[in-house]
Design an enzyme around this catalytic site. Structure first.
Site: not given
Ligand code: PXP
Length: 243
Positions: A9, A12, A45, A47, A51, A72, A103, A153, A193
């Site tokens: 993922n 970030h 993801h 969002r 962000r 996601e 999340t 998941e 996660h």
């Protein structure tokens, strides 16, 4: 024995970019580096507050990636419309609260069956494999099967947040049971996660998990492993400026 796959993922990497809305670090380069290092898929993801990941990031990744893209997204009409347009390999439906840092829990499939059934149907009709991010609970797994998801998941955040010892062991048992239930029902079972270099081993050892999705800890580790070279490069440039 077959090793568990790793989905990386890269949200970030985009977080760092969006902090100053700079063109760097380049997200596609990060994705390609992750793939070259062995990532089996890339996750982002999108969002609702944008962000980190932006719409254009998803479009560029879809055009260039050589591994599956796992998008996601929240279960909303506008997110689904975007997914239908971009058609990633997977859509992983997640719950989303605007104010959360990340999340916080799994999707409540039990109480939102019809909405999630329609989302899975729309994804599958667009050629996208529907995945549901859920807690390690039998009722949620049964509901996931009932609404037509082909993949789940399992949320490992509670395991990750629990201190090592009996309590964490109980979380591990819950996850193991959930994986077994999902596999018995014919689902592809992923997990993710909060997984990091200290807590991933026990989860990766659960034989029937297809893929782990890991983000924050990998990007954080990359900052440290990459810092020496990054400082050396800046030092080299400024040292050469006055020659
Ligand atoms: N899986 C899902 C469904 C997520 O929402 C996230 C975070 O975006 C992850 C995995 C990755 O979590 P982490 O960044 O803690 O590794």
């Amino acid at each position: 024995m077959k090793a568990v796959l790793l989905g990386v993922n890269i949200d970030h990497v985009a977080t760092i970019r969006q902090l100053r809305v700079t063109p760097y670090p380049d997200l596609l380069t990060a994705a390609q580096m992750a793939v070259a290092a062995g990532a089996d898929s890339i996750t982002v993801h999108l969002r609702e507050d944008r962000r980190h990941i932006q719409d254009q990031d998803v479009i560029i990744l879809m055009q260039s990636l050589t591994v599956p893209l796992n998008l996601e997204l929240a279960v909303t009409d506008s997110m689904l419309a975007f997914a239908e347009k971009v058609r990633p390999a997977y859509c992983c439906f997640v719950p989303e609260k605007r104010e959360e840092l990340t999340t916080e829990g799994g999707l409540d499939v039990v109480t939102n069956r019809e909405k999630i059934r329609i989302a899975c149907e729309r994804a599958e009709q667009a050629g996208i494999r529907a995945s549901l991010f859920i807690d390690a609970e039998a009722a949620q797994i049964e509901a996931a099967v009932a609404v037509g998801a082909r993949t789940i998941e399992i949320h490992t955040g509670h395991y990750a947040d629990t201190e090592k010892g009996p309590a964490q062991n109980n979380e591990l048992i819950r996850i193991r049971q959930a994986v077994a239930l999902g596999v018995a029902a014919g689902l592809q079972v992923n997990a993710g996660h909060g997984l990091n270099y200290n807590n991933v081993l026990a989860i990766a050892a659960l034989e029937d998990i297809h893929e782990l999705n890991i983000g924050h800890s990998i990007v954080a580790q990359a900052v440290l492993t990459g810092l020496t070279g990054a400082v050396q490069e800046m030092k080299r440039i400024i040292a050469g400026a006055r020659q």
